[in-house]
Scaffold this active site. Sequence first.
Site, short mmCIF file in Angstrom:
data_model
loop_
_atom_site.label_atom_id
_atom_site.label_comp_id
_atom_site.label_asym_id
_atom_site.label_seq_id
_atom_site.Cartn_x
_atom_site.Cartn_y
_atom_site.Cartn_z
N HIS A 148 -25.49 -18.93 5.49
CA HIS A 148 -26.08 -17.97 4.59
C HIS A 148 -26.23 -16.72 5.40
O HIS A 148 -26.49 -16.51 6.50
CB HIS A 148 -27.07 -18.22 3.83
N GLU B 14 -26.04 -17.76 -0.44
CA GLU B 14 -26.07 -18.95 -0.18
C GLU B 14 -24.47 -19.72 -0.31
O GLU B 14 -23.70 -18.75 -0.94
CB GLU B 14 -26.82 -20.10 -0.80
C1 F6R Z 1 -34.00 -13.01 6.35
C2 F6R Z 1 -32.66 -13.39 5.87
C3 F6R Z 1 -31.91 -14.77 6.33
C4 F6R Z 1 -32.14 -15.14 7.63
C5 F6R Z 1 -31.78 -16.57 8.05
C6 F6R Z 1 -32.10 -17.13 9.46
O1 F6R Z 1 -34.12 -11.41 6.17
O2 F6R Z 1 -31.87 -12.62 5.44
O3 F6R Z 1 -30.62 -14.91 5.94
O4 F6R Z 1 -31.84 -14.37 8.69
O5 F6R Z 1 -32.27 -17.70 6.92
O6 F6R Z 1 -33.48 -17.30 9.26
P1 F6R Z 1 -34.26 -17.65 10.77
O7 F6R Z 1 -34.02 -16.52 11.58
O8 F6R Z 1 -35.50 -17.68 10.47
O9 F6R Z 1 -33.60 -18.69 11.41
#
Ligand code: F6R
Length: 244
Positions: free
Chosen positions: A138, A143
């Site tokens: 995503h 999603e």
């Molecule tokens: C957050 C966002 C999400 C995150 C993704 C990865 O603003 O848009 O798409 O970039 O869920 O999350 P992390 O960096 O926590 O692994």
Amino acid sequence: MKIIHAKDYADMSRKAANIISAQVILKPDCILGLATGSTPIGAYQQLIKWYEKGDVDFAQVSTYNLDEYRGLSHDDPQSYHFFMRDNFFNHINIDLSRTHVPDGSNTDAAAACAEYDRMVAAAGYPDLQLLGIGNNGHIGFNEPDDHFSAGTHCVDLTESTIEANSRLFDNIDDVPRQAYTMGVQTIMYARMIVIAASGEKKAQAVRDMCFGPVTPSCPASILQLHTNCVVVADEAALSLCPEA
Ligand code: F6R
């Protein structure tokens, strides 16, 4: 897509921060599209250090964040409004009135999303959009689906995203089930995209994004069609991409 190899999380963070700071230096009144999550924290910390040294100035920068949980007030410590102030905005000289995050406190989803779209469009879309990638491919909270989304909309989070994000909450039941997110089309309007990835858990998603078919079942795969997209990924995240 240009793939930039980083050694580890710290190296990925520095390289992503370098690109962002170059953007701000080249165009001081630029528009940055920003993300939350674990991935960009190191880049934000690096940018804060460079700001403190006087190397980068955010006085004229505007920002638009990708997403926000529906139903959380701006001051809720789990909100993305709070996250951005806590991890970045409160530590640099940005004018807070130029920072924007979808309004999760407005539970009228249609109104909140339409207003955000109007603001991003009126600003002219980001010069540079920073993204992280979900374990399931995503981007924002777009999603896997059977179609690519267009503008800002309200989404039901998948179980895998709720579980991944529960690490930041006391209890998995506290994780909001819905969020407002910029759509894939809006993300693609950014003039440059920097997507950062670190760790083995992202390896399959990074492989699907860079070398799989362009399909809404991996939303990040659409970035293959962007004319100026840079992937900054560490060794673990690139471990399933021997050709990279
Ligand atoms: C957050 C966002 C999400 C995150 C993704 C990865 O603003 O848009 O798409 O970039 O869920 O999350 P992390 O960096 O926590 O692994």
